[in-house]
Design a protein around this motif. Structure first.
Motif, PDB file in Angstrom:
ATOM      1  N   ILE A  55       0.844  -1.194   0.000  1.00 51.42           N
ATOM      2  CA  ILE A  55       0.000   0.000   0.000  1.00 51.42           C
ATOM      3  C   ILE A  55       0.878   1.242   0.000  1.00 51.42           C
ATOM      4  N   GLN A  56       2.037   1.141   0.632  1.00 53.60           N
ATOM      5  CA  GLN A  56       2.919   2.293   0.789  1.00 53.60           C
ATOM      6  C   GLN A  56       3.629   2.680  -0.504  1.00 53.60           C
ATOM      7  N   GLY A  57       3.786   1.796  -1.429  1.00 50.96           N
ATOM      8  CA  GLY A  57       4.555   2.081  -2.639  1.00 50.96           C
ATOM      9  C   GLY A  57       5.962   1.535  -2.512  1.00 50.96           C
ATOM     10  N   GLN A  58       6.729   1.689  -3.561  1.00 53.99           N
ATOM     11  CA  GLN A  58       8.085   1.147  -3.578  1.00 53.99           C
ATOM     12  C   GLN A  58       9.015   2.031  -2.749  1.00 53.99           C
ATOM     13  N   TRP A  59       9.900   1.415  -1.970  1.00 53.65           N
ATOM     14  CA  TRP A  59      10.838   2.140  -1.135  1.00 53.65           C
ATOM     15  C   TRP A  59      12.019   2.607  -1.961  1.00 53.65           C
ATOM     16  N   HIS A  60      12.553   3.780  -1.669  1.00 56.62           N
ATOM     17  CA  HIS A  60      13.801   4.277  -2.240  1.00 56.62           C
ATOM     18  C   HIS A  60      14.507   5.085  -1.154  1.00 56.62           C
ATOM     19  N   PRO A  61      15.761   5.465  -1.340  1.00 54.49           N
ATOM     20  CA  PRO A  61      16.521   6.109  -0.252  1.00 54.49           C
ATOM     21  C   PRO A  61      15.932   7.421   0.251  1.00 54.49           C
ATOM     22  N   PHE A  62      15.101   8.100  -0.533  1.00 52.41           N
ATOM     23  CA  PHE A  62      14.556   9.387  -0.122  1.00 52.41           C
ATOM     24  C   PHE A  62      13.093   9.290   0.310  1.00 52.41           C
ATOM     25  N   THR A  63      12.626   8.091   0.634  1.00 52.92           N
ATOM     26  CA  THR A  63      11.228   7.903   1.016  1.00 52.92           C
ATOM     27  C   THR A  63      10.864   8.729   2.250  1.00 52.92           C
TER      28      THR A  63
END
Length: 151
Positions: free
Chosen positions: A126-134
């Protein structure tokens, strides 16, 4: 088919290959050639020099060598998923044929098509894909390269 007219699919692993132990997807390779044809010279050299080494490196792949009179030299690769690929090898050198056999060995047998996305999951977050600037606060602003100091 997509609106572009080219087939596409999501990225997926063949039989969870790579999870646990690796299973080579190439089941059998047939080498069909002529004993006298000049176009079969490279394949005959490959049979004399490279087939034994290939079979020692790939014990799970069966190699059939079948000389047939007046036949175009070809490699027929059969994969675990049932797909069959034929490659014509007339007038190719032994080195080119060994590279082609290595390529056929490393493939999964599925047709090469465009991938829709570099990631896919059957149960999306639900949160979406994680990336370093999340979780980076927007008040900090974008990251910019530092300017060198003047002396």
């Amino acid at each position: 088919m997509t609106s572009r007219g080219t087939p596409s699919r999501f990225l997926k692993s063949v039989l969870q290959n790579g999870v646990g132990r690796y299973i080579c997807q190439l089941k059998r390779i047939s080498i069909i050639f002529s004993k006298t044809s000049p176009g079969s010279l490279g394949i005959r050299e490959f049979i004399e020099e490279g087939v034994v080494d290939y079979t020692k490196k790939n014990p799970g792949t069966v190699v059939y060598v079948s000389p047939q009179a007046r036949e175009t030299p070809k490699l027929v690769a059969e994969y675990l998923n049932g797909n069959v690929r034929e490659e014509i090898v007339s007038s190719k050198t032994s080195q080119e044929i060994s590279e082609l056999v290595a390529k056929l060995t490393n493939q999964s047998g599925m047709e090469i098509i465009r991938l829709r996305k570099p990631f896919h999951t059957d149960s999306p977050s639900i949160q979406g894909q994680w990336h370093p600037f999340t979780n980076r606060p927007p008040s900090i602003g974008p990251i910019r390269p530092q300017k060198p100091e003047a002396k």
